[in-house]
Write a protein that holds these residues in place. Structure first.
Motif, PDB file in Angstrom:
ATOM      1  N   ALA A 176      -2.718  14.230  11.010  1.00 23.39           N
ATOM      2  CA  ALA A 176      -2.986  12.790  11.087  1.00 23.39           C
ATOM      3  C   ALA A 176      -1.899  12.016  11.815  1.00 23.39           C
ATOM      4  N   GLU A 177      -0.674  12.480  11.753  1.00 26.83           N
ATOM      5  CA  GLU A 177       0.400  11.739  12.409  1.00 26.83           C
ATOM      6  C   GLU A 177       0.777  12.367  13.749  1.00 26.83           C
ATOM      7  N   GLY A 178       0.179  13.519  14.053  1.00 30.48           N
ATOM      8  CA  GLY A 178       0.503  14.190  15.313  1.00 30.48           C
ATOM      9  C   GLY A 178       1.955  14.602  15.405  1.00 30.48           C
ATOM     10  N   GLY A 217      -3.836  10.269   4.604  1.00 31.60           N
ATOM     11  CA  GLY A 217      -5.293  10.183   4.515  1.00 31.60           C
ATOM     12  C   GLY A 217      -5.870   9.168   5.489  1.00 31.60           C
ATOM     13  N   GLN A 218      -5.025   8.690   6.384  1.00 30.68           N
ATOM     14  CA  GLN A 218      -5.441   7.553   7.224  1.00 30.68           C
ATOM     15  C   GLN A 218      -6.692   7.810   8.068  1.00 30.68           C
ATOM     16  N   LEU A 219      -6.738   8.960   8.727  1.00 28.55           N
ATOM     17  CA  LEU A 219      -7.855   9.167   9.659  1.00 28.55           C
ATOM     18  C   LEU A 219      -9.179   9.171   8.908  1.00 28.55           C
ATOM     19  N   PHE A 238       2.058  15.231   1.850  1.00 25.09           N
ATOM     20  CA  PHE A 238       3.044  16.308   2.001  1.00 25.09           C
ATOM     21  C   PHE A 238       3.672  16.289   3.388  1.00 25.09           C
ATOM     22  N   ARG A 239       4.970  16.398   3.429  1.00 26.83           N
ATOM     23  CA  ARG A 239       5.656  16.417   4.728  1.00 26.83           C
ATOM     24  C   ARG A 239       6.702  17.521   4.723  1.00 26.83           C
ATOM     25  N   ALA A 240       6.579  18.411   5.705  1.00 22.68           N
ATOM     26  CA  ALA A 240       7.543  19.511   5.806  1.00 22.68           C
ATOM     27  C   ALA A 240       8.689  19.139   6.733  1.00 22.68           C
ATOM     28  N   HIS A 248      13.655  10.693   1.292  1.00 26.84           N
ATOM     29  CA  HIS A 248      12.579  11.596   1.716  1.00 26.84           C
ATOM     30  C   HIS A 248      12.240  12.629   0.653  1.00 26.84           C
ATOM     31  N   LEU A 249      10.953  12.798   0.435  1.00 23.82           N
ATOM     32  CA  LEU A 249      10.451  13.870  -0.414  1.00 23.82           C
ATOM     33  C   LEU A 249       9.509  14.721   0.425  1.00 23.82           C
ATOM     34  N   ALA A 250       9.314  15.958   0.016  1.00 20.21           N
ATOM     35  CA  ALA A 250       8.323  16.806   0.688  1.00 20.21           C
ATOM     36  C   ALA A 250       6.933  16.522   0.127  1.00 20.21           C
ATOM     37  N   ILE A 255       0.048   5.092  -0.622  1.00 18.57           N
ATOM     38  CA  ILE A 255      -1.068   4.153  -0.729  1.00 18.57           C
ATOM     39  C   ILE A 255      -1.407   3.731   0.687  1.00 18.57           C
ATOM     40  N   GLU A 256      -2.671   3.919   1.078  1.00 20.81           N
ATOM     41  CA  GLU A 256      -3.051   3.565   2.442  1.00 20.81           C
ATOM     42  C   GLU A 256      -4.307   2.690   2.463  1.00 20.81           C
ATOM     43  N   PRO A 257      -4.126   1.367   2.589  1.00 17.68           N
ATOM     44  CA  PRO A 257      -5.293   0.518   2.793  1.00 17.68           C
ATOM     45  C   PRO A 257      -5.722   0.567   4.261  1.00 17.68           C
ATOM     46  N   GLY A 392      15.500   0.478   3.926  1.00 15.74           N
ATOM     47  CA  GLY A 392      14.903   0.577   5.256  1.00 15.74           C
ATOM     48  C   GLY A 392      13.390   0.528   5.130  1.00 15.74           C
ATOM     49  N   GLU A 393      12.703   1.477   5.791  1.00 17.94           N
ATOM     50  CA  GLU A 393      11.242   1.401   5.869  1.00 17.94           C
ATOM     51  C   GLU A 393      10.581   1.634   4.507  1.00 17.94           C
ATOM     52  N   ILE A 394       9.781   0.668   4.087  1.00 18.82           N
ATOM     53  CA  ILE A 394       9.002   0.837   2.850  1.00 18.82           C
ATOM     54  C   ILE A 394       7.520   0.948   3.182  1.00 18.82           C
ATOM     55  N   ILE A 395       7.112   0.336   4.303  1.00 15.65           N
ATOM     56  CA  ILE A 395       5.708   0.367   4.746  1.00 15.65           C
ATOM     57  C   ILE A 395       5.691   0.623   6.246  1.00 15.65           C
ATOM     58  N   GLU A 399      -2.306  -1.787  13.940  1.00 20.09           N
ATOM     59  CA  GLU A 399      -3.698  -1.953  14.347  1.00 20.09           C
ATOM     60  C   GLU A 399      -4.052  -0.653  15.050  1.00 20.09           C
ATOM     61  N   ARG A 400      -5.306  -0.192  14.918  1.00 20.27           N
ATOM     62  CA  ARG A 400      -5.699   1.102  15.490  1.00 20.27           C
ATOM     63  C   ARG A 400      -6.328   0.904  16.867  1.00 20.27           C
ATOM     64  N   GLU A 401      -6.158   1.889  17.715  1.00 20.64           N
ATOM     65  CA  GLU A 401      -6.817   1.824  19.030  1.00 20.64           C
ATOM     66  C   GLU A 401      -8.311   2.012  18.804  1.00 20.64           C
TER      67      GLU A 401
HETATM   68  O1  4AD Z   1       5.195   5.651   8.402  1.00 16.05           O
HETATM   69  P1  4AD Z   1       4.326   6.743   7.874  1.00 16.05           P
HETATM   70  O2  4AD Z   1       4.575   8.119   8.342  1.00 16.05           O
HETATM   71  O3  4AD Z   1       2.840   6.264   8.206  1.00 16.05           O
HETATM   72  C1  4AD Z   1       1.696   6.961   7.970  1.00 16.05           C
HETATM   73  O4  4AD Z   1       1.625   8.017   7.420  1.00 16.05           O
HETATM   74  C2  4AD Z   1       0.470   6.207   8.363  1.00 16.05           C
HETATM   75  N1  4AD Z   1      -0.649   7.151   8.399  1.00 16.05           N
HETATM   76  C3  4AD Z   1       0.239   5.079   7.400  1.00 16.05           C
HETATM   77  C4  4AD Z   1      -0.975   4.264   7.757  1.00 16.05           C
HETATM   78  O5  4AD Z   1      -0.914   3.483   8.676  1.00 16.05           O
HETATM   79  N2  4AD Z   1      -2.059   4.419   7.013  1.00 16.05           N
HETATM   80  O6  4AD Z   1       4.401   6.740   6.290  1.00 16.05           O
HETATM   81  C5  4AD Z   1       4.060   5.571   5.552  1.00 16.05           C
HETATM   82  C6  4AD Z   1       5.079   5.332   4.453  1.00 16.05           C
HETATM   83  C7  4AD Z   1       6.487   5.074   4.936  1.00 16.05           C
HETATM   84  O7  4AD Z   1       6.662   3.727   5.315  1.00 16.05           O
HETATM   85  C8  4AD Z   1       7.300   5.433   3.719  1.00 16.05           C
HETATM   86  O8  4AD Z   1       7.262   4.388   2.764  1.00 16.05           O
HETATM   87  C9  4AD Z   1       6.513   6.596   3.144  1.00 16.05           C
HETATM   88  O9  4AD Z   1       5.191   6.490   3.621  1.00 16.05           O
HETATM   89  N3  4AD Z   1       7.068   7.898   3.531  1.00 16.05           N
HETATM   90  C10 4AD Z   1       7.769   8.696   2.714  1.00 16.05           C
HETATM   91  N4  4AD Z   1       8.149   8.554   1.443  1.00 16.05           N
HETATM   92  C11 4AD Z   1       8.848   9.553   0.882  1.00 16.05           C
HETATM   93  N5  4AD Z   1       9.172  10.706   1.522  1.00 16.05           N
HETATM   94  C12 4AD Z   1       8.801  10.907   2.803  1.00 16.05           C
HETATM   95  N6  4AD Z   1       9.110  12.055   3.418  1.00 16.05           N
HETATM   96  C13 4AD Z   1       8.068   9.868   3.460  1.00 16.05           C
HETATM   97  N7  4AD Z   1       7.541   9.729   4.691  1.00 16.05           N
HETATM   98  C14 4AD Z   1       6.930   8.535   4.715  1.00 16.05           C
END
Ligand code: 4AD
Ligand code: MG
Length: 470
Positions: A176-178, A217-219, A238-240, A248-250, A255-257, A392-395, A399-401
């Motif tokens: 989903a994130e490429g 789950g965005q797509l 899950f992120r490896a 960062h957690l794996a 939450i994705e609106p 830092g980044e919380i969200i 906008e999608r293409e």
């Molecule tokens: O910025 P990210 O990678 O965006 C997406 O996954 C999009 N698909 C979201 C979307 O537009 N629907 O991740 C979104 C958020 C980050 O801002 C951060 O809060 C959290 O997910 N996040 C993590 N939290 C904990 N551990 C990690 N490894 C995280 N990676 C992202």
């Protein structure tokens, strides 16, 4: 449930009514005539004091049982709820009887080592090693309650605004994130393959192709947003990535609106309302827990949350932010247009320049995902990141293409195989509409609200690089 929780008992009027308290012993203190036992059941921050008066001739059995009470024991106390003469508590239990349900030895007993959570304060590092017991401490009990309440608030916020709750798959064949940071899921016997020197044939794997744990789950959410208009997901992700940081957690909860007929401006407003709603809920419904975090974890966190609720989030383009960063000095990584912002840059913007949350928009396309809507300059995309002090980044969102040709071109530029995204491109082939969404890491939210420094301490069982115990 017929048993009353301690939280419920504490809210009763102290009219000498009979109560039964069940929970775990936090402390036991004795004076010549009195025995005080503080019992906590985790239903709220506060436990209840149970006072036994030896002047009331407690009897041999009860006296012996009281002598055996240790920190960590589970027990049941019966008595009357009365006004408390002690400060800091309105009521206490004038106890008449007590039964130990489960012992917790203060010193090693046979092959049972001493209960590890004695009265003294323990380091968070030590508590991470006993994650199965740490919920019995003030800190982890409070974090768990804030997490529970805010999880519910996430649903309340979206349900009140016409968003439908959507469950997207955890096992997926698409990235989903490429970004390629995925855990592979397979039932092939990789050990046997390695021994025989063969390469895996994924057409014979469980799903008939390579499969992974999802990074987002965005797509799939987009497919439902272009049918139900407003949806949201709330589930594990899950992120490896090999990021051994405090953020960062794996395995984390996201939450994705996702909303159809919504532009970036709507998305930013939704994100701001969402955060403020969650902070307001925490201040109102988790007051005792937040008071603890304010006193012992992050001084001033309550005032910070209040001031964020009252402020208007600053909006700034990535380009303007980089201009500001270039004027500043003292960074380890020198900022330049096109760079991925480092944690030190985000902290400068939120803590020094803006002194509060900021929403950065219009990032260079090179550092953002393929699905983000291209601006007319053909250089930046309609991305938005909400940055907050400390974290830092919380969200992150965009906008999608929604234009088929532009999206196909973007996939091509990034070397992604359009054939793998056929179903996603269909959304642009049939009834395409402007749409936007974002993702919030649930643990980052809990970190921000509680002030906890390490993300591994706001999820019950953290999974991170080199860590999968329990
Ligand atoms: O910025 P990210 O990678 O965006 C997406 O996954 C999009 N698909 C979201 C979307 O537009 N629907 O991740 C979104 C958020 C980050 O801002 C951060 O809060 C959290 O997910 N996040 C993590 N939290 C904990 N551990 C990690 N490894 C995280 N990676 C992202
Ligand atoms: Mg991001």
């Amino acid at each position: 449930m017929t048993n009353l929780l301690i939280k419920e008992i504490l809210a009763l009027p102290p009219e000498s009514q009979d109560v039964t308290v069940r929970g775990w012993v936090r402390t036991k203190r004795e004076t010549k005539n009195l025995v005080f036992i503080e019992v906590n059941d985790g239903s709220g921050f506060n436990g209840i004091q149970c006072t036994f008066d030896r002047g009331n001739s407690l009897g041999d059995a009860l006296s012996a049982a009281l002598g055996a009470v240790n920190t960590g024991c589970s027990l049941e106390v019966r008595g009357k709820l009365v006004p408390s003469p002690a400060s800091g508590q309105a009521v206490e239990v004038a106890a008449v009887d007590m039964t130990i349900i489960g012992d917790a030895p203060a010193e090693a007993a046979g092959d049972i080592p001493a209960y590890p959570l004695q009265k003294k304060r323990h380091s968070l590092e030590f508590l991470r090693e006993i994650a199965h017991l740490r919920a019995r401490t003030n800190t982890f009990g409070a974090a768990a309650r804030v997490r529970s309440r805010l999880g519910f608030a996430v649903h309340q916020f979206f349900q009140e605004r016409g968003f439908q709750y959507l469950n997207t798959p955890l096992i997926t064949a698409s990235d989903a994130e490429g970004a390629g940071a995925m855990f592979q899921v397979t039932t092939l016997d990789l050990d046997a393959l390695a021994k025989s020197g063969k390469v895996p044939d994924y057409s014979r794997d469980f799903f008939g192709k390579r499969a992974f744990l999802t990074v987002s789950g965005q797509l799939e959410a987009e497919t439902y947003a272009t049918a139900l208009t407003r949806v949201y997901t709330f589930g594990p992700t899950f992120r490896a990535e090999n990021s051994n940081t405090t953020r960062h957690l794996a395995e984390f909860w996201m939450i994705e609106p996702e909303a159809a007929f919504a532009r970036l401006e709507d998305n930013m407003a939704l994100a701001e309302d969402f955060l403020k709603y969650l902070f307001t809920t925490a201040l109102r419904d988790c007051a005792a827990d937040l008071a603890f975090f304010d006193a012992h974890v992050e001084k001033g966190i309550i005032d910070t949350l209040k001031s964020v609720i009252d402020s208007k989030f600053v909006h700034m383009t990535y380009t303007d932010a980089v201009t500001e960063l270039e004027k500043a000095t003292g960074f380890e990584f020198k900022p330049y247009w096109g760079c991925d912002l480092q944690s030190e840059h985000e902290r400068f913007l939120t803590e020094k320049l803006i002194k509060g949350p900021v929403i950065l928009t219009d990032y260079p396309k090179e550092i953002k995902a393929f699905y983000m809507k291209m601006n007319d300059d053909d250089k930046t995309v309609r991305a938005m990141d909400v940055l907050v002090p400390r974290l830092g980044e919380i969200i992150g969102g965009s906008e999608r293409e929604e234009n088929l040709q532009r999206l196909e071109r973007r996939l091509g530029e990034l070397g992604l195989d359009a054939a793998n995204y056929g179903w996603y491109l269909d959304l642009r082939r049939y009834g395409t509409v402007p749409h936007s969404g974002f993702g919030m890491g649930f643990e980052r939210l809990i970190q921000y609200v509680t002030g906890m420094a390490n993300i591994r301490d706001v999820i019950p069982y953290p999974r991170a690089v080199g860590q999968a115990e329990f």
